[in-house]
Write a protein that holds these residues in place. Sequence first.
Motif, short mmCIF file in Angstrom:
data_model
loop_
_atom_site.label_atom_id
_atom_site.label_comp_id
_atom_site.label_asym_id
_atom_site.label_seq_id
_atom_site.Cartn_x
_atom_site.Cartn_y
_atom_site.Cartn_z
N GLN A 15 0.82 -1.20 0.00
CA GLN A 15 0.00 0.00 0.00
C GLN A 15 0.85 1.25 0.00
O GLN A 15 0.56 2.23 -0.69
N GLU A 16 1.94 1.25 0.77
CA GLU A 16 2.79 2.42 0.82
C GLU A 16 3.51 2.64 -0.50
O GLU A 16 3.73 3.77 -0.93
N THR A 17 3.88 1.54 -1.16
CA THR A 17 4.50 1.67 -2.48
C THR A 17 3.53 2.30 -3.46
O THR A 17 3.89 3.17 -4.24
N SER A 32 11.32 12.20 0.83
CA SER A 32 12.24 11.08 1.03
C SER A 32 13.57 11.55 1.60
O SER A 32 14.15 10.88 2.47
N ARG A 33 14.04 12.72 1.11
CA ARG A 33 15.32 13.24 1.63
C ARG A 33 15.20 13.64 3.09
O ARG A 33 16.08 13.37 3.90
N ILE A 34 14.09 14.33 3.40
CA ILE A 34 13.87 14.74 4.80
C ILE A 34 13.73 13.52 5.69
O ILE A 34 14.32 13.44 6.78
N ALA A 35 12.96 12.54 5.22
CA ALA A 35 12.75 11.32 6.00
C ALA A 35 14.07 10.58 6.22
O ALA A 35 14.32 10.05 7.30
N ALA A 36 14.93 10.57 5.19
CA ALA A 36 16.22 9.88 5.32
C ALA A 36 17.08 10.53 6.39
O ALA A 36 17.73 9.86 7.20
N PRO A 95 11.26 0.96 -0.42
CA PRO A 95 11.68 1.32 -1.77
C PRO A 95 10.95 0.47 -2.81
O PRO A 95 10.57 -0.67 -2.55
N LEU A 96 10.74 1.02 -3.99
CA LEU A 96 10.04 0.30 -5.05
C LEU A 96 10.91 -0.81 -5.64
O LEU A 96 10.39 -1.85 -6.06
N LEU A 97 12.22 -0.60 -5.70
CA LEU A 97 13.17 -1.60 -6.23
C LEU A 97 12.83 -2.00 -7.66
O LEU A 97 12.94 -3.16 -8.05
N GLY A 98 12.45 -1.01 -8.45
CA GLY A 98 12.08 -1.27 -9.83
C GLY A 98 13.23 -1.77 -10.68
O GLY A 98 13.01 -2.34 -11.76
N HIS A 99 14.47 -1.61 -10.22
CA HIS A 99 15.63 -2.06 -10.99
C HIS A 99 15.92 -3.54 -10.77
O HIS A 99 16.81 -4.09 -11.43
N LEU A 100 15.18 -4.17 -9.85
CA LEU A 100 15.41 -5.58 -9.55
C LEU A 100 14.28 -6.45 -10.08
O LEU A 100 13.13 -6.04 -10.10
N ASN A 110 17.88 -8.23 0.72
CA ASN A 110 18.96 -7.46 1.34
C ASN A 110 18.65 -5.96 1.26
O ASN A 110 18.96 -5.21 2.19
N SER A 111 18.03 -5.54 0.15
CA SER A 111 17.65 -4.12 0.01
C SER A 111 16.56 -3.73 1.00
O SER A 111 16.52 -2.59 1.47
N LEU A 112 15.67 -4.66 1.32
CA LEU A 112 14.59 -4.38 2.26
C LEU A 112 15.04 -4.51 3.71
O LEU A 112 14.29 -4.14 4.62
N ALA A 113 16.25 -5.03 3.93
CA ALA A 113 16.72 -5.27 5.30
C ALA A 113 18.11 -4.69 5.54
O ALA A 113 19.02 -5.41 5.96
N PRO A 114 18.30 -3.39 5.29
CA PRO A 114 19.64 -2.81 5.51
C PRO A 114 19.98 -2.61 6.98
O PRO A 114 21.13 -2.36 7.32
N SER A 115 18.99 -2.70 7.87
CA SER A 115 19.21 -2.52 9.30
C SER A 115 18.35 -3.53 10.05
O SER A 115 17.36 -4.04 9.50
#
Length: 321
Positions: A15-17, A32-36, A95-100, A110-115
């Motif tokens: 839903q968030e995507t 996204s920049r502020i949130a980061a 993240p949408l991860l449209g490149h994967l 791994n992209s969804l679990a960086p921390s």
Amino acid sequence: MGQTITDPGHIVMAQETMAQETTPPVWRRMRSRIAAVVRRHRWLPAAGTLASAAGFSLAFLLHRDVLAALVAACLLLTSYVWGYSTRALSHMDWPLLGHLQRSQYAEVWNSLAPSPREARAATSGEQDEARLRRSAAAVHERLMELAGIHREDDILEIGCGVGRIGFGLAPRCRSWTGADISSNMLAVAADRLRGLNNVRLVQLHTIGLDELPANSFSLVYCTNVLAHLDEMDRWWYVHEAFRVLHPSGRLFIDNVDLESDAGWKAFAEGAAAAQQLERPPYQPRASTAAELTTYAKRAGFEQVQAHRWSPLVVVTGVKAR
């Protein structure tokens, strides 16, 4: 990997995507920049509010009315940002991860679990450790009722993620092995399960269980994972489960039940919302009882049964002696 619609994680993720795709690009980039920045420095909103409050008090004591008014406006703004960020940071901005591609499971997860926090959320929707542990109770109940958990069992979980299920299961069996294709997930699992001496974690490098020997386990289960796999890969893991089970070993697999009212509702709503959107590679896909029982029977399992546990369909089977 992760939870499907039995926990809120992946529904929220999808839903968030979708919401991100309907947000104006400029605002989305700015947000996204502020949130980061706030995610990296969570103390900033609180510090800004406290600093504004101190400035307002000082200006008031010095009778600097104009300055007090300006600082009061700043205080209102920082208080709002603090409150909003506290609520917003309780949800993950996936993240949408449209490149994967969907089949790039290791890269996707791994992209969804960086921390650790994001790994927990991607697994179940629960970022807090205590709530993560409580969320496993329903899965433990299903496993005990439909497959049985015994002290002498050597158990394998396919797609163990952060060890959400294994944490409560390992003390009830002789050994528990968690296998996953995501190194980031396994790193969090290793930290969470470090106090258990009958636990082993195995990183998978290809589709299947090549890293595990045949006839090694009395129970293999795969829960809340198949939704994120392509159908051919679902089948191959069931085929591999048969190989690594010893004779009389049990199988337990599940997925969102497309034929249930709850499963169909989630599928239909997702289909309607996603028509004009790019679909992320982790978007869940439902199954039917016929699909999962076919995999189990074709792999060689006997006593294959489908169990309805809305919104899931669970399939169990036994490897012949």
